[in-house]
Design an enzyme around this catalytic site. Structure first.
Site, PDB file in Angstrom:
ATOM      1  N   GLY A 158      -7.667  -7.792   0.253  1.00 31.02           N
ATOM      2  CA  GLY A 158      -7.735  -8.235   1.659  1.00 31.02           C
ATOM      3  C   GLY A 158      -7.031  -9.693   1.728  1.00 31.02           C
ATOM      4  N   GLY A 177     -12.516  -4.143   1.411  1.00 28.55           N
ATOM      5  CA  GLY A 177     -13.887  -3.752   1.521  1.00 28.55           C
ATOM      6  C   GLY A 177     -14.286  -2.823   0.390  1.00 28.55           C
ATOM      7  N   LYS A 218     -18.237 -16.726   4.264  1.00 31.92           N
ATOM      8  CA  LYS A 218     -19.780 -16.562   4.414  1.00 31.92           C
ATOM      9  C   LYS A 218     -20.390 -15.991   3.111  1.00 31.92           C
ATOM     10  CE  LYS A 218     -20.131 -16.092   9.423  1.00 31.92           C
ATOM     11  NZ  LYS A 218     -20.374 -14.899  10.457  1.00 31.92           N
ATOM     12  N   ARG A 273       0.822  -1.275  -0.122  1.00 31.76           N
ATOM     13  CA  ARG A 273       0.090  -0.058  -0.231  1.00 31.76           C
ATOM     14  C   ARG A 273       0.988   1.246  -0.055  1.00 31.76           C
ATOM     15  NH1 ARG A 273      -5.183  -1.125   3.838  1.00 31.76           N
ATOM     16  NH2 ARG A 273      -6.504  -1.816   2.439  1.00 31.76           N
TER      17      ARG A 273
HETATM   18  C1  3PG Z   1      -8.727  -1.534   5.196  1.00 36.79           C
HETATM   19  O1  3PG Z   1      -7.542  -1.947   5.547  1.00 36.79           O
HETATM   20  O2  3PG Z   1      -9.819  -2.234   5.060  1.00 36.79           O
HETATM   21  C2  3PG Z   1      -8.772  -0.074   4.832  1.00 36.79           C
HETATM   22  O3  3PG Z   1      -7.472   0.496   5.253  1.00 36.79           O
HETATM   23  C3  3PG Z   1      -9.953   0.337   5.754  1.00 36.79           C
HETATM   24  O4  3PG Z   1      -9.862   0.160   7.257  1.00 36.79           O
HETATM   25  P1  3PG Z   1     -10.985   0.036   8.007  1.00 36.79           P
HETATM   26  O5  3PG Z   1     -11.652  -1.532   7.321  1.00 36.79           O
HETATM   27  O6  3PG Z   1     -10.399  -0.325   9.470  1.00 36.79           O
HETATM   28  O7  3PG Z   1     -11.797   1.178   7.826  1.00 36.79           O
END
Ligand code: 3PG
Ligand code: MG
Length: 402
Positions: free
Chosen positions: A353, A376, A201, A37
């Protein structure tokens, strides 16, 4: 609609505020475990420095909930940035306190200032207007390059945009690339187009599945969520993860896929284990033969072959692992899928993720066309949502002939 472009801003010699997502994973020693990142933000930062800007960077790290928590300090990020930029990076002691405000005010051209963790301020996650205003007051231009947090309506991502007109704000290069990749996939994919959807899920992926169905030619299901579909189809799934309240939804999705002519693939075999543990006794079984009280923790080799066959030369978007990849014993399905999507000549886009982590662990990240820096956020794009951090940076498309 199109994004406001950084290259169209008249930023030379000016002070710019760049919201980044430096929310990087840390190991148990407090070292940065993966700096992707940070590296992804370098292009935008260097572009501004090359135009003789004074650069103020801001990010969150973890979820310190509005309090100063030492272990969430951005100090390690400042050090890594310094290495990557090969220049000094000053770290403010606070976010909008005396130190940050003074340092921002005095910041000369060519210098980089990193504010402390935005989430040390309680107003950040509340999209507080006072905080947005203070952050906005630091610079003449606002640039959002924090794709990973653009699904959050937070002060530094959303509220702050109200203090800049369209000539003074834009998307950074990373944000722009993320949005372009996903909008091409969702609106104008090369066919055939497939979605590989995994994870534990159905509930987490339901909206994405519903939105993807009319756009894709094929769907491949893996991970714990497969068992809700398999149970609905009448299989005995033993003690596998299941969401009984979503059985009907699972049926609706399969019906909709059929109605739309989308080929819907479910695992035909799994690695079943006696318990949820790395040292569990496990075996390969077809989905017809999952022993009572055993749980499926990965897709099996027949499923891997089937998916490989059907994914051959197909443009693919992948979100969610095929099994419990954190445990070596149940990582093989995900690893095999990672290898052949990396090998294909077709475009592959991986949602952030877990899935990004997974392809990196497998070592094929270099061969994936695009790995999103947002978990997300990329899921919300698959769900068809407009992100609150992106919307204020969108304008009507200007006539290209002008
Ligand atoms: C992440 O890693 O999902 C983003 O940086 C956002 O962070 P958060 O899910 O804590 O809002
Ligand atoms: Mg998150």
């Amino acid at each position: 609609m199109e994004l406001l472009h950084l290259k169209k801003l008249d930023i030379a010699n000016k002070k710019v505020f760049i919201r980044c997502d430096f929310n990087v994973p840390m190991d148990e020693f407090g070292n940065i475990a993966d700096d992707r990142r940070i590296r992804s933000a370098i292009a935008t930062i260097n572009y501004c420095l090359d135009l003789d800007c004074a650069v103020i960077l801001a990010s969150h790290l973890g979820r310190p909930k509005g309090e100063v928590v030492e272990k969430y300090s951005l100090a390690p990020v400042a050090r890594r940035l310094q290495q990557l930029l090969k220049r000094h990076v000053a770290l403010a002691k606070d976010v909008v306190g005396e130190d940050a405000m003074q340092k921002a005010k005095d910041l000369p051209r060519h210098e980089v200032l990193l504010l402390e963790n935005l989430r040390f301020e309680p107003g950040e996650t509340k999209d507080d207007a006072e905080l947005s205003k203070k952050l906005a007051s630091m610079a003449e231009f606002y640039i959002n390059d924090a794709f990973g947090v653009s699904h959050r309506a937070h002060a530094s991502v959303h509220g702050i945009t109200k203090f800049f007109d369209n000539e003074h704000k834009a998307a950074g290069f990373l944000l722009e690339r993320e949005i372009q990749y996903f909008s091409k996939l969702m609106n104008n994919p090369v066919r055939p187009f497939a979605a590989i959807i995994g994870g534990s899920k159905v509930s987490g992926k339901l909206e994405a599945l519903v939105n993807l169905l009319p756009r894709v030619d094929k769907v491949f299901i893996g991970g714990g969520m497969a068992f809700t579909f398999l149970k609905q189809m009448g299989y005995e799934i033993g003690a596998s993860l299941v969401e009984d309240d979503l059985l009907e939804e699972a049926q609706n999705i399969m019906d909709e896929a059929k109605r739309l002519g989308v080929k819907f693939y479910l695992p035909v075999d799994v690695i079943a284990a006696e318990k949820f543990s790395e040292d569990a006794v496990s075996k390969i079984v077809t989905v017809q033969e999952i022993p009572q009280k055993w749980m499926g923790l990965d897709i099996g080799p027949a499923t891997v072959r089937l998916y490989r066959e059907a994914l051959n030369d197909v443009q693919t978007v992948w979100n969610g692992p095929m099994g419990v990849y954190e445990m070596e014993k149940f990582a093989r399905g995900s690893s095999k899928i990672a290898h052949f999507v990396a090998d294909t000549y077709a475009t592959t886009v991986v949602g952030g993720g877990d899935t990004a982590d997974l392809v990196k662990r497998v070592g094929v990240d270099e061969d994936i066309s695009f790995i999103s820096t947002g978990g997300g956020a990329s899921l919300e794009l698959l769900e068809g949502k407009v992100l609150p951090g992106v919307q204020p940076l969108m304008v009507e498309t200007t006539d290209k002939k002008d």
